[in-house]
Design a protein around this motif. Structure first.
Motif, short mmCIF file in Angstrom:
data_model
loop_
_atom_site.label_atom_id
_atom_site.label_comp_id
_atom_site.label_asym_id
_atom_site.label_seq_id
_atom_site.Cartn_x
_atom_site.Cartn_y
_atom_site.Cartn_z
N ALA A 250 44.85 -14.98 156.72
CA ALA A 250 43.60 -14.21 156.75
C ALA A 250 43.55 -13.31 157.97
O ALA A 250 43.22 -12.11 157.87
N ILE A 251 43.87 -13.85 159.13
CA ILE A 251 43.75 -13.08 160.37
C ILE A 251 44.80 -11.97 160.44
O ILE A 251 44.48 -10.82 160.79
N ASP A 252 46.03 -12.28 160.09
CA ASP A 252 47.09 -11.28 160.16
C ASP A 252 46.83 -10.10 159.23
O ASP A 252 47.21 -8.96 159.53
N ASN A 253 46.15 -10.38 158.11
CA ASN A 253 45.91 -9.31 157.13
C ASN A 253 44.48 -8.79 157.15
O ASN A 253 44.13 -7.92 156.36
N GLY A 254 43.65 -9.33 158.04
CA GLY A 254 42.29 -8.84 158.19
C GLY A 254 41.43 -9.01 156.96
O GLY A 254 40.61 -8.14 156.63
N GLN A 350 55.01 -17.32 150.84
CA GLN A 350 55.70 -16.38 149.95
C GLN A 350 54.99 -15.03 149.93
O GLN A 350 55.64 -13.98 150.01
N LEU A 351 53.67 -15.08 149.81
CA LEU A 351 52.91 -13.83 149.80
C LEU A 351 53.06 -13.07 151.11
O LEU A 351 53.22 -11.85 151.13
N ASP A 352 53.02 -13.81 152.21
CA ASP A 352 53.13 -13.18 153.53
C ASP A 352 54.48 -12.48 153.69
O ASP A 352 54.56 -11.38 154.24
N GLU A 353 55.53 -13.11 153.22
CA GLU A 353 56.86 -12.50 153.31
C GLU A 353 56.99 -11.29 152.41
O GLU A 353 57.70 -10.33 152.74
#
Length: 586
Positions: A250-254, A350-353
């Motif tokens: 959440a934080i990394d993608n705002g 997986q989504l983050d990568e």
């Protein structure tokens, strides 16, 4: 609990710290069942003694597993549930056959609805007497089949240990849930020298842990192009120990975050991205975010009706990404445009990568901040009205640490606790969600106390109606000298029923009045606990301070405004974005 389990061994019987403990060989099915629990690392269990389960209790006499004797089997199930929820492992409860087993049913059903890992062991008449209507015989596996992940009828002494081990493993694997092993006396009394092997899952059970790569790629593209993305954390985030992963995502993608009630604590309530929890009595800003998002990313969530209101009006502008380890939940209630079956933490990784860039959601984040300002969770405290429950919850929160564990019963008090306590950590909110079990709070506090760290406070916020249902468990808290604080928000009603009767049944308050309530402070003293009675605002802080300082169980009877209602409120089946802030708006 036996004296052997509570008293330290003489020096001559103690092992040196580095001396390996040699366990005696297994000689019976009951000993094999206990050995399987020891092999699984079980440290505590909750139960009530009885005839058909007595062989297992006899085997526990020489075990290091701590047994907590509860006042009622329902209390044993709730305590085990809470113990497991705080520890992140299956809680264990046990009871005898017949009424012992059926008294566990409410707690088992509660764990089933909330996907809480729990193992129940029940005594049973000998196998050759099953079906004869023997004394205290009940078809326990038949009764509990709809409310367990799986249940077992133990066959014989040679296999009972492996059966118990498998049931323990199955309870926590994949989507957690309760399992049960019914133990006929011929299996527990029977002779065996067979040591249980390592606990193994059934060969037929292999949950999918990672989502399909192509499906992940499609979901990632949807996230990248979203203008108003919203993360919806469900209880599965906490159960998968994926809290840190989810927060970082959440934080990394705002991306702003809304929680379901079982997920309270997955995101710190005071984080700028957190909209807190949504649904019938969720925050106005959480429900506005769900109503206007264009991409809802639901993680470990089953979309129950208390969250969605009317499914047709739920997140009406959104495509839905649904992450869940149970494929049966995908598109069961809300259609998933991007279904991702797998473990919450792994799929988020997986989504983050796969994501090439975060979504451009600056305007959306600003809109979410605006909703927080427009629909604050505030209340008034007029001098001419009785004590407000929201004030009590906030005072308790302020007096305890960030890591304090809160348990509740079910009703208005549960909603006020969820709304006005600031939760910052997972596994600190322990309540009954799907089944909505009044009486859950006190036995849950007992289980939580055994599972918690020594420096963690345990506070049970209860209602007068809920407290009356399981208050006998105060005897356990006193006997074990458990440092728990029970705050009874006493409005002398089944408050949520009264609120609905006023709103939807033209004020006909049938069977909702608890005006004959006992004086709970005096009742606590009769049990051997400490008690306080509070009517005025200036009495709140001293009572809380005294209760928290008391080394043992305490009960504060807060006499709150009987007319106070829980708002915001989305009427049953209504649209989340049309929440009411008063009865006139319903």
């Amino acid at each position: 609990m036996s004296e052997r389990a509570t008293q330290p061994a003489p020096d001559s019987e103690r092992n040196e710290p580095d001396e390996p403990t040699e366990r005696p060989p297994v000689t019976s099915g009951a000993e094999a069942a206990v050995r399987a629990l020891e092999n699984a690392g079980v440290e505590a269990m909750f139960g009530v003694q009885g005839g058909a389960i007595m062989p297992v209790y006899d085997a526990l006499y020489h075990s290091d597993i701590r047994h907590v004797m509860m006042a009622h089997e329902q209390g044993a199930a709730h305590a085990a549930n809470a113990y497991g929820a705080v520890r992140g492992e299956p809680g264990v409860c046990l009871a005898t056959s017949g009424p012992g087993a059926t008294n566990l049913v409410t707690g088992i059903a509660d764990a089933d609805m909330d996907s809480d890992a729990m193992l129940a062991l029940t005594g049973q008449v000998p196998a050759d007497m099953v079906g004869s209507d023997a004394f205290q015989e009940t078809d326990t596996t038949g009764v509990t089949a709809p409310i367990t992940k799986h249940n077992y009828f133990a066959g014989d002494a040679d296999t009972v240990g492996d059966t118990v081990g498998e049931a323990f493993e199955l309870a926590r694997a994949g989507r957690p849930g309760p399992t049960l092993v019914d133990l006929p006396k011929n299996a527990t009394l029977g002779e065996t020298a067979r040591e249980p092997g390592p606990a193994r899952l059934p060969e037929t059970y292999a949950p999918q842990l990672e989502a399909d790569d192509d499906a992940v790629a499609l979901a990632a593209r949807a996230i990248e192009r979203a203008d108003k993305p919203l993360l919806l954390f469900g209880g599965g985030v906490i159960k998968a120990d994926a809290t840190e992963t989810a927060r970082e995502f959440a934080i990394d993608n705002g991306i702003p975050v809304v929680e379901t009630m079982p997920a309270i604590g997955a995101m710190p309530d005071d984080h700028e991205l957190c909209m807190e929890w949504a649904g019938m009595h969720g925050t106005g800003y959480a429900n506005m975010a769900i109503t206007h998002t264009d991409l809802l990313i639901a993680v470990g969530c089953r979309f129950d009706d208390r969250l969605t209101g009317g499914v047709d009006t739920f997140a009406p502008e959104a495509e839905v990404v649904h992450v869940d380890i149970d494929p049966a939940e995908i598109s069961k209630n809300v259609h998933a445009d991007y279904p991702l079956v797998g473990d919450a933490g792994r799929v988020l990784d997986q989504l983050d990568e796969e994501l090439e860039r975060p979504p451009d959601a600056r305007e959306w984040r600003e809109q979410c901040r605006t909703w927080k300002e427009e629909y604050p969770m505030d209340y008034v405290t007029p001098d001419d009205e009785p004590l407000k429950p929201q004030f009590v919850v906030e005072a308790l929160d302020e007096a305890t640490s960030d890591r304090a564990i809160v348990t509740t019963g079910v009703g208005q008090h549960q909603m006020w606790a969820a709304q006005y306590w600031t939760f910052r950590h997972p596994r600190t909110w322990i309540s009954s969600h799907g089944l909505g079990t009044m009486g859950f709070g006190l036995p849950a506090a007992i289980g939580a106390r055994f599972a918690a760290e020594d420096d963690q406070e345990v506070v049970c916020i209860d209602g007068d109606g809920s407290f009356l249902m399981t208050m006998q468990e105060l005897s356990v808290a006193v006997r074990e000298n458990l440092d728990i604080t029970v705050a009874v928000l006493n409005n002398e009603y089944i408050g949520m029923v009264r609120q609905w009767q006023d709103a939807f049944f033209e004020g006909r308050r049938m069977a909702a009045d608890y005006g004959w309530c006992p004086e709970f402070d005096k009742l606590a003293e009769a049990f051997g606990a400490r008690g306080w009675s509070v009517d005025e605002y200036d009495q709140v802080a001293p009572a809380i301070e005294g209760a928290l300082a008391h080394d043992g169980p305490s009960v504060i009877d807060f006499h709150i405004d009987p007319a106070e209602n829980v708002y915001p409120m989305v009427p049953s089946g209504g649209a989340n974005g049309k929440f009411a802030l008063s009865e006139e708006q319903l």
